[in-house]
Write an enzyme that holds these catalytic residues in place. Structure first.
Site, PDB file in Angstrom:
ATOM      1  N   SER A 169     -20.088 -37.000  -1.782  1.00 22.03           N
ATOM      2  CA  SER A 169     -19.508 -35.683  -1.520  1.00 22.03           C
ATOM      3  C   SER A 169     -19.317 -35.478  -0.013  1.00 22.03           C
ATOM      4  CB  SER A 169     -20.382 -34.598  -2.154  1.00 22.03           C
ATOM      5  OG  SER A 169     -19.669 -33.399  -2.305  1.00 22.03           O
ATOM      6  N   ASP A 272     -13.991 -35.369 -12.077  1.00 25.04           N
ATOM      7  CA  ASP A 272     -14.666 -34.664 -10.983  1.00 25.04           C
ATOM      8  C   ASP A 272     -13.908 -33.379 -10.639  1.00 25.04           C
ATOM      9  OD1 ASP A 272     -15.974 -33.847  -8.684  1.00 25.04           O
ATOM     10  OD2 ASP A 272     -15.985 -35.825  -7.759  1.00 25.04           O
ATOM     11  N   HIS A 303     -18.714 -35.312 -10.993  1.00 25.40           N
ATOM     12  CA  HIS A 303     -19.173 -35.545  -9.624  1.00 25.40           C
ATOM     13  C   HIS A 303     -20.504 -36.314  -9.681  1.00 25.40           C
ATOM     14  CE1 HIS A 303     -18.535 -34.645  -5.435  1.00 25.40           C
ATOM     15  NE2 HIS A 303     -19.705 -34.041  -5.291  1.00 25.40           N
TER      16      HIS A 303
END
Length: 564
Positions: A169, A272, A303
């Site tokens: 991320s 995601d 994710h």
């Protein structure tokens, strides 16, 4: 991992995995506060980034695996949201994730650095520069100390200077930015669901996804920086702008790879919702054009770190990747199929390239017009059920097909107001058991068992909760989507007020996908306004009614045969 520990050192070296040293001494745990050369918090002192280190006690110089993050104190890392912990004297104790447990016994240092203004770092959020300062220190080009203020100089005389940056991320975005900067010593990066284009992450084709107050990373400044960094953050917001225009600031945080930059092992989930797969697709394509060595793990999950999808395979691949680029082991990992792809839940295959060669197909909703009253409280999942959107479906498919790549949509629409948001989604209608990723689901679930990956030490376990696929039975699946501000129909660099009633054509890409549509299913196209799943509910409602010119509206995507 238990199998690897039972192999001979000669065999491990042959397959490109660094063997574990027998009876190794406890690793060294220390912190270096690295000077960045800036004073972003304006306290009259050079900012210092806290770099916590775990490294072998003996064995000469070693390469470093670096994760630069703003989340070590506020939110944690990994599936279990682990935070850094410290002994009473400040010595690092728990490192989140398995990197230190697994790689330090194999002759690596692991460095977890706090982004400026977070956890134990001073300064403000300047993630790429913060990470680069640590790389400079590992190469003898930056100064560090053993205390956040004053202190004695600390050198990285144990480091080879070869660095691999990894992270999920925001951490992955930082690694991508560091590689694009060309920082010397950074040999490879492993971004997991990372952002390469911050404009595309925060602004949907001219339409800001959040209010100015909430634009940016969801990290928490430490108590000191929360006050001192207000001017820095205000300047940052001013440079971003509030009108959705693509400006000089957004160009500076679009991380386009250059020939000769660090190699890349990238992971992305097509489900995601936090970092949409169009980020991966654009970056992957740019890496190919630049000739950068690259490898990808692509799943149907959300994710999610690949560690929680295929644990043993991912750890082995990561080890071989770091051995190749940080230790120079000629294990051939870069010559293997470039993409490890999950085609359907828990069915994986290796392919040489992505996206595959496809035949373009254009889906047209028909003729006439369709009218939609924008309702920002309704999202694309409701649209798929026919709420607040125009819905069009094709005939049942006679055979299974695979759609892969980045669909392109052209929408021609008018508004009864001077501003309008557009929303488009491509849907697979039909029953299926899929990973549960709708509404930001991860597609995995935790089990009660654990598995261990490396050496556990007091306060820092190498054991983590096992996971399994979280399946859900659905009657439809949104497989690609996109949004835009109709006022930016001519250019993302400058929007304009709409003339009510005038039709404007606008073309943009939808999120990337690799999806198998079973025989008997139907493809659908949704046309709407504000997608309530994407946009901050605090944004003002535009109160407009959209009219779509269906004859001049279409979506084009690539079809190919499913991978076996």
């Amino acid at each position: 991992m238990r199998l690897l520990l039972g192999m001979s050192a000669a065999l491990l070296t042959t397959i490109g995995v660094t063997p574990v040293a027998a009876a190794a001494s406890p690793p060294v745990r220390e912190t270096a506060w690295v000077e960045t050369g800036t004073d972003h918090d304006r306290d009259g002192k050079i900012d210092r980034v806290a770099a916590d280190v775990v490294r072998p006690a003996t064995g000469g110089r070693v390469p470093a695996i670096l994760d630069v993050s703003p989340y070590y104190a506020c939110c944690g890392r990994g599936n279990e949201s682990q935070k850094k912990t410290y002994e009473p004297d400040g010595t690092p104790a728990q490192f989140p994730l398995f990197y230190d447990n697994y790689f330090v016994p194999r002759g690596y240092a692991v460095v977890l650095a706090d982004v400026g203004g977070t956890n134990r770092s001073s300064g403000c959020f300047d993630d790429v520069a913060n990470g680069n300062a640590v790389v400079d220190w590992l190469n003898g080009r930056a100064t560090a100390f053993d205390a956040p203020e004053a202190g004695r100089p600390v050198t990285a005389d144990w480091a080879t200077g070869d660095v691999g940056a990894i992270g999920k991320s925001q951490d992955g975005a930082t690694a991508i930015g560091m590689a694009a900067s060309g920082i010397r010593g950074l040999k490879t990066i492993v971004p997991l669901e990372g952002v390469a284009d911050n404009y595309a992450q925060l602004i949907a084709n001219g339409s800001p996804l959040a209010t100015p107050e909430h634009t940016g990373s969801a990290f928490t400044y430490n108590e000191r920086a929360a006050g001192l960094c207000k001017p820095f953050e205000a300047d940052l917001k001013a440079r971003m702008g509030t009108n959705g225009d693509y400006n000089a600031y957004w160009r500076s945080v679009r991380y386009v790879p250059e020939p000769g930059q660090a190699s890349v092992l990238v992971a992305q989930g097509f489900g995601d919702g936090a970092v949409a797969p169009d980020q991966f697709a654009a970056y992957w394509d740019a890496l190919g054009r630049a000739g950068v060595p690259r490898k990808a793990w692509l799943s149907q999950a959300g994710h999610v770190d690949p560690f929680d999808l295929q644990r043993a395979q991912w750890v082995e691949t990561l080890g071989r990747w770091f051995d190749r680029w940080l230790k120079g082991v000629r294990n051939g990992v870069e010559h293997e199929p470039a993409v490890h792809l999950e085609t359907t839940p828990d069915h994986w295959t290796d392919v040489r390239s992505w996206p595959p060669a496809t035949a373009p197909v254009t889906f047209r909703p028909g003729s006439g017009t369709a009218t939609v009253v924008d309702d920002p409280a309704v999202g694309r999942e409701e649209w798929a059920a026919g709420v607040s959107a125009a819905r069009f479906t094709g005939a049942s498919l006679p055979a299974e097909v695979r759609i892969a790549g980045s669909p392109s949509v052209t929408v021609t629409a008018s508004s009864d107001k001077t501003a309008a948001r557009l929303g488009v989604a491509l849907v697979d209608y039909g029953p299926a058991d899929v990973r549960n990723t709708a509404n930001f689901g991860s597609g995995i679930r935790n089990l009660a068992t654990t598995s261990c990956w490396g050496v556990s030490r007091p306060g820092d376990s190498a054991c983590f909760l096992d996971t399994a696929t979280d399946l859900v039975h659905v009657d439809h699946r949104i497989i690609a989507y996109g949004s835009a501000d109709l006022g930016h129909h001519a250019s993302l660099r400058r929007g304009e007020p709409l003339v009510p009633g005038r039709a404007y054509p606008m073309t943009f890409t939808l999120t990337a996908l690799d999806h198998v549509v079973p025989a008997g299913h139907r493809l659908g196209l949704l046309l709407g306004g504000t997608d309530g799943l994407r946009f901050d509910p605090a944004l003002p409602a535009l109160g407009d009614t959209l009219t779509f010119d269906l004859a001049r509206t279409s979506v084009t995507f690539g079809l190919t045969k499913p991978e076996q």
